[in-house]
Write an enzyme that holds these catalytic residues in place. Structure first.
Site, PDB file in Angstrom:
ATOM      1  NE  ARG A  53      -3.636  46.554 -31.359  1.00 12.56           N
ATOM      2  CZ  ARG A  53      -4.103  47.015 -32.026  1.00 12.56           C
ATOM      3  NH1 ARG A  53      -4.742  47.591 -32.400  1.00 12.56           N
ATOM      4  NH2 ARG A  53      -2.507  47.429 -32.305  1.00 12.56           N
ATOM      5  CB  THR A  54      -1.840  46.300 -24.156  1.00 10.57           C
ATOM      6  OG1 THR A  54      -2.262  45.588 -25.022  1.00 10.57           O
ATOM      7  CG2 THR A  54      -1.765  46.104 -22.129  1.00 10.57           C
ATOM      8  CE  LYS A  82      15.715  63.320 -14.419  1.00  9.42           C
ATOM      9  NZ  LYS A  82      14.831  62.909 -13.618  1.00  9.42           N
ATOM     10  NE  ARG A 103       2.534  45.905 -24.855  1.00  9.79           N
ATOM     11  CZ  ARG A 103       1.727  45.476 -26.193  1.00  9.79           C
ATOM     12  NH1 ARG A 103       2.266  46.328 -27.202  1.00  9.79           N
ATOM     13  NH2 ARG A 103       0.654  44.918 -25.810  1.00  9.79           N
ATOM     14  CG  HIS A 131       0.341  40.427 -25.262  1.00 11.78           C
ATOM     15  ND1 HIS A 131      -0.493  40.741 -23.651  1.00 11.78           N
ATOM     16  CD2 HIS A 131       0.149  40.913 -25.615  1.00 11.78           C
ATOM     17  CE1 HIS A 131      -1.210  42.261 -24.443  1.00 11.78           C
ATOM     18  NE2 HIS A 131      -0.485  41.990 -25.471  1.00 11.78           N
TER      19      HIS A 131
HETATM   20  C1  NCD Z   1      -0.163  42.149 -30.027  1.00 13.80           C
HETATM   21  C2  NCD Z   1       1.406  42.270 -28.825  1.00 13.80           C
HETATM   22  O1  NCD Z   1       2.104  43.631 -28.441  1.00 13.80           O
HETATM   23  O2  NCD Z   1       2.206  41.420 -28.656  1.00 13.80           O
HETATM   24  N1  NCD Z   1      -0.502  43.678 -29.633  1.00 13.80           N
HETATM   25  C3  NCD Z   1      -1.420  43.955 -29.512  1.00 13.80           C
HETATM   26  O3  NCD Z   1      -0.884  43.876 -27.458  1.00 13.80           O
HETATM   27  N2  NCD Z   1      -3.042  43.357 -29.593  1.00 13.80           N
HETATM   28  C4  NCD Z   1       0.866  41.755 -31.398  1.00 13.80           C
HETATM   29  C5  NCD Z   1       1.384  42.626 -31.683  1.00 13.80           C
HETATM   30  O4  NCD Z   1       2.233  43.487 -31.841  1.00 13.80           O
HETATM   31  O5  NCD Z   1       1.932  42.074 -33.246  1.00 13.80           O
END
Ligand code: NCD
Length: 303
Positions: A53-54, A82, A103, A131
């Site tokens: 999703r992100t 590397k 991320r 997040h």
């Molecule tokens: C979440 C995350 O990555 O923290 N996912 C997201 O970005 N929608 C939730 C999760 O992984 O449980």
């Protein structure tokens, strides 16, 4: 938007949040009007952990603003393999893009990386930390469905390792919200998060059973047990499968209850909830596009 980087929900004031949410609503009402707004702009994607999703909604967002992505791709094919440091990677990549989304599995990594770059860096999740862009789409969804003032919310599941919970709980302190936290004792909020919430004057209650609060809730925000963050697999197995809801369990809820989940779900929400009026998690995921368009527009405009 006066921020250069978006690292934590703690940096967002009520005015910042409302600016993004209002702008997202304008964009959602007329997305075509923004189609060329950031033509030629590039968003750099640095995903050191899995994401659907992100990553995809940020990609859709920059493309719908007329821009494009430059993607590091999977970590195993990058120079990180590397032995390149995170600081070097971001210093290089800032030269390829107008903004970065990162991320990473380490808490604090987004803050650290942001100190090495001049383009806006957005934290797309740093370990069990924060997040904040998920929080903005969560708040947008809550505002659309239940309103953000005089709200009673239950946040259930993995409150210890769930970064979406840590960000959301903090952001909600800007509004008139009663927060109930429902989890096994071993997965309660980390002390640091609880401390921050108290400092902000938040009204919070902690529970081990959903039944204690379900009927009073306007929103139930369910989260996945974050298996990948458990240092010990046995510890995970002890709590896996607890705190599941199905349509039957929700019979005690108010008819207006909004059930949310950042997704992906494992088994926390039975599929029989999907067809009920409560289910809002797919709408929530879709809101990621206008909300991230709004955020990118404000950040790129401010440059
Ligand atoms: C979440 C995350 O990555 O923290 N996912 C997201 O970005 N929608 C939730 C999760 O992984 O449980």
């Amino acid at each position: 938007m006066r921020h250069e980087h978006i690292i934590s929900a703690k940096q967002l004031s009520r005015a910042d949040i409302e600016e993004v949410l209002d702008h997202a609503a304008e964009i959602a009402a007329d997305p075509e009007a923004y189609a060329d707004r950031h033509a030629g702009k590039l968003l750099g994607l640095l995903f050191f952990e899995p994401s659907t999703r992100t990553k995809m909604s940020f990609t859709a967002a920059i493309k719908r603003l007329g821009g494009d992505i430059v993607d590091m791709g999977p970590v195993e094919y990058s120079s990180v393999k590397k032995g390149e440091s995170l600081a070097d990677t971001v210093r290089v990549v800032e030269g390829y893009a107008d903004a970065l989304v990162m991320r990473h599995p380490s808490e604090g990594s987004a803050q650290m990386a942001s100190e090495f770059v001049d383009v806006p860096l957005l934290n797309g999740g740093d370990g069990a930390g924060q997040h904040p862009t998920q929080t903005l789409l969560d708040l947008y969804t809550i505002r659309e469905n239940a309103g953000l003032d005089d709200l009673t919310i239950g946040i259930m599941g993995d409150l210890k390792y769930g970064r979406t919970v840590h960000s959301l709980a903090h952001a909600l302190t800007n509004f008139d919200v009663h927060q109930h936290f429902i989890s096994p004792e071993s997965l309660q909020l980390p002390r640091s998060v609880r401390y921050d919430l108290h400092e902000e004057g938040a009204t919070i209650r902690e529970h081990t059973a959903l039944e204690e609060v379900l009927s009073s809730l306007d929103v139930l925000y369910v989260t996945r047990i974050q298996e990948e963050r458990f240092p010990d697999e046995n510890e995970y197995r002890e709590v896996a499968g607890e705190y599941q809801i199905d349509a039957g369990a929700l019979e005690a809820a108010s008819d207006d209850l909004t059930v949310m989940h950042p997704l992906p779900r494992v088994d926390e929400i039975d599929h029989d909830v999907d067809d009920t009026e409560y289910a809002t998690f797919f709408e929530q995921a879709h809101n990621g596009v206008p909300v991230r368009m709004a955020l990118l527009d404000l950040l790129l405009e401010g440059q």
